[in-house]
Structures are given as C-alpha cells and as structure tokens.
Design a protein around this motif. Structure first.
Motif, PDB file in Angstrom:
ATOM      1  N   ASP A 148     -50.192 -15.538  13.414  1.00 38.67           N
ATOM      2  CA  ASP A 148     -51.181 -16.193  14.264  1.00 38.67           C
ATOM      3  C   ASP A 148     -52.246 -15.210  14.746  1.00 38.67           C
ATOM      4  OD1 ASP A 148     -49.790 -18.560  13.885  1.00 38.67           O
ATOM      5  OD2 ASP A 148     -48.705 -18.399  15.798  1.00 38.67           O
ATOM      6  N   ALA A 149     -51.850 -13.979  15.042  1.00 36.36           N
ATOM      7  CA  ALA A 149     -52.811 -12.964  15.495  1.00 36.36           C
ATOM      8  C   ALA A 149     -53.805 -12.630  14.386  1.00 36.36           C
ATOM      9  CB  ALA A 149     -52.080 -11.704  15.952  1.00 36.36           C
ATOM     10  N   VAL A 150     -53.327 -12.510  13.157  1.00 33.59           N
ATOM     11  CA  VAL A 150     -54.229 -12.222  12.033  1.00 33.59           C
ATOM     12  C   VAL A 150     -55.183 -13.396  11.818  1.00 33.59           C
ATOM     13  CG1 VAL A 150     -54.376 -11.812   9.548  1.00 33.59           C
ATOM     14  CG2 VAL A 150     -52.653 -10.605  10.909  1.00 33.59           C
ATOM     15  N   GLY A 191     -65.564 -11.885   4.484  1.00 27.99           N
ATOM     16  CA  GLY A 191     -64.818 -13.133   4.388  1.00 27.99           C
ATOM     17  C   GLY A 191     -64.483 -13.569   2.976  1.00 27.99           C
ATOM     18  N   GLU A 192     -65.056 -12.927   1.978  1.00 26.51           N
ATOM     19  CA  GLU A 192     -64.732 -13.229   0.577  1.00 26.51           C
ATOM     20  C   GLU A 192     -63.469 -12.465   0.223  1.00 26.51           C
ATOM     21  OE1 GLU A 192     -66.130 -15.103  -1.998  1.00 26.51           O
ATOM     22  OE2 GLU A 192     -67.449 -15.960  -0.476  1.00 26.51           O
ATOM     23  N   VAL A 193     -62.339 -12.970   0.686  1.00 25.06           N
ATOM     24  CA  VAL A 193     -61.095 -12.227   0.534  1.00 25.06           C
ATOM     25  C   VAL A 193     -59.916 -13.198   0.502  1.00 25.06           C
ATOM     26  CG1 VAL A 193     -60.824 -11.903   3.031  1.00 25.06           C
ATOM     27  CG2 VAL A 193     -59.825 -10.230   1.483  1.00 25.06           C
ATOM     28  N   ASP A 194     -58.900 -12.794  -0.212  1.00 29.34           N
ATOM     29  CA  ASP A 194     -57.631 -13.515  -0.205  1.00 29.34           C
ATOM     30  C   ASP A 194     -56.639 -12.680   0.586  1.00 29.34           C
ATOM     31  OD1 ASP A 194     -58.553 -15.564  -1.885  1.00 29.34           O
ATOM     32  OD2 ASP A 194     -58.026 -14.429  -3.676  1.00 29.34           O
ATOM     33  N   ASP A 207     -63.885  -4.625   9.805  1.00 33.86           N
ATOM     34  CA  ASP A 207     -64.620  -5.643   9.048  1.00 33.86           C
ATOM     35  C   ASP A 207     -64.825  -5.233   7.594  1.00 33.86           C
ATOM     36  OD1 ASP A 207     -64.760  -7.269  11.284  1.00 33.86           O
ATOM     37  OD2 ASP A 207     -66.773  -6.608  11.828  1.00 33.86           O
ATOM     38  N   ARG A 208     -65.034  -3.951   7.346  1.00 35.87           N
ATOM     39  CA  ARG A 208     -65.330  -3.483   5.987  1.00 35.87           C
ATOM     40  C   ARG A 208     -64.210  -3.790   4.986  1.00 35.87           C
ATOM     41  NH1 ARG A 208     -63.376   2.108   4.943  1.00 35.87           N
ATOM     42  NH2 ARG A 208     -62.121   2.705   6.736  1.00 35.87           N
ATOM     43  N   ASP A 257     -60.613 -15.812  12.567  1.00 33.39           N
ATOM     44  CA  ASP A 257     -61.408 -16.865  13.196  1.00 33.39           C
ATOM     45  C   ASP A 257     -62.477 -16.269  14.120  1.00 33.39           C
ATOM     46  OD1 ASP A 257     -59.935 -18.813  11.903  1.00 33.39           O
ATOM     47  OD2 ASP A 257     -58.677 -19.268  13.648  1.00 33.39           O
ATOM     48  N   ASP A 258     -62.134 -15.213  14.840  1.00 41.98           N
ATOM     49  CA  ASP A 258     -63.087 -14.568  15.753  1.00 41.98           C
ATOM     50  C   ASP A 258     -64.282 -13.985  15.016  1.00 41.98           C
ATOM     51  OD1 ASP A 258     -61.456 -15.201  17.875  1.00 41.98           O
ATOM     52  OD2 ASP A 258     -60.645 -13.168  18.116  1.00 41.98           O
TER      53      ASP A 258
END
Length: 99
Positions: free
Chosen positions: A75-77, A61-64, A55-56, A82-83
């Motif tokens: 799809d896995a990424v 979530g502020e990421v490109d 997560d770090r 999403d999880d």
C-alpha cells in the motif's frame, strides 16, 4: 531492471549473494537494500523501502512494478506512485502476512 529490497531486520535479508551474482551478469541490473531496524552489523540505509525511491528510477511512470510483501508495504508503494501521478505504471503485487 532495478530491485528494491526492504526488510525489517538484517536477519531477514536473504539471497544477497545470489542477487550480487545476477548483478555481475546483467549490466543493466541494479539492486538496493534497506533495513527498517538499525543494527551494528548493517552499514546500509535504514528505513522503509520507499525511502530508496527516486523519481529517476520510474521512467516518468512508464514502468512495470512487481511487488511482494506485507500489505502495508504494498500500500505504501502504491501510495508513493499515486502521489507522483504515475498512473501509466503497471503494478503487479502479492500481499502476504505471517500465518
């Protein structure tokens, strides 16, 4: 900037020296590689690219993200994101498969 580089077998790793040179020039650049199939000549992690994720690395979530690979990997990424409810992330991707 962080590069996660996952391949099926050691022979698929390419441009490793070039990636190392980039890392030497850019202090905020990190690179992690993983190989799916175990091999005697590979001492790094074995698994799929999402096994490298923590997560770090994703700034809440502020990421490109820029993905390039076979459809199951992309799809896995996207599923991993999403999880973790990283809906603020921006994902750019290119899916490819063998011709």
């Amino acid at each position: 900037m962080t590069l996660f580089y996952g391949v099926t077998q050691v022979a698929d790793l390419c441009e490793i020296e070039r990636i190392q040179k980039v890392a030497e020039k850019l202090p905020n650049f990190q690179s992690y590689s993983i190989v799916m199939k175990e091999a005697a000549d590979w001492e790094g992690p074995v698994g799929v690219v999402t096994d490298l994720f923590e997560d770090r690395y994703f700034n809440d979530g502020e990421v490109d993200l820029y993905l390039c690979g076979p459809p199951p990997m992309v799809d896995a990424v996207k599923g991993w994101l999403d999880d973790r409810d990283m809906s603020r992330s921006t994902v750019h991707y290119e899916k490819f498969s063998a011709s």
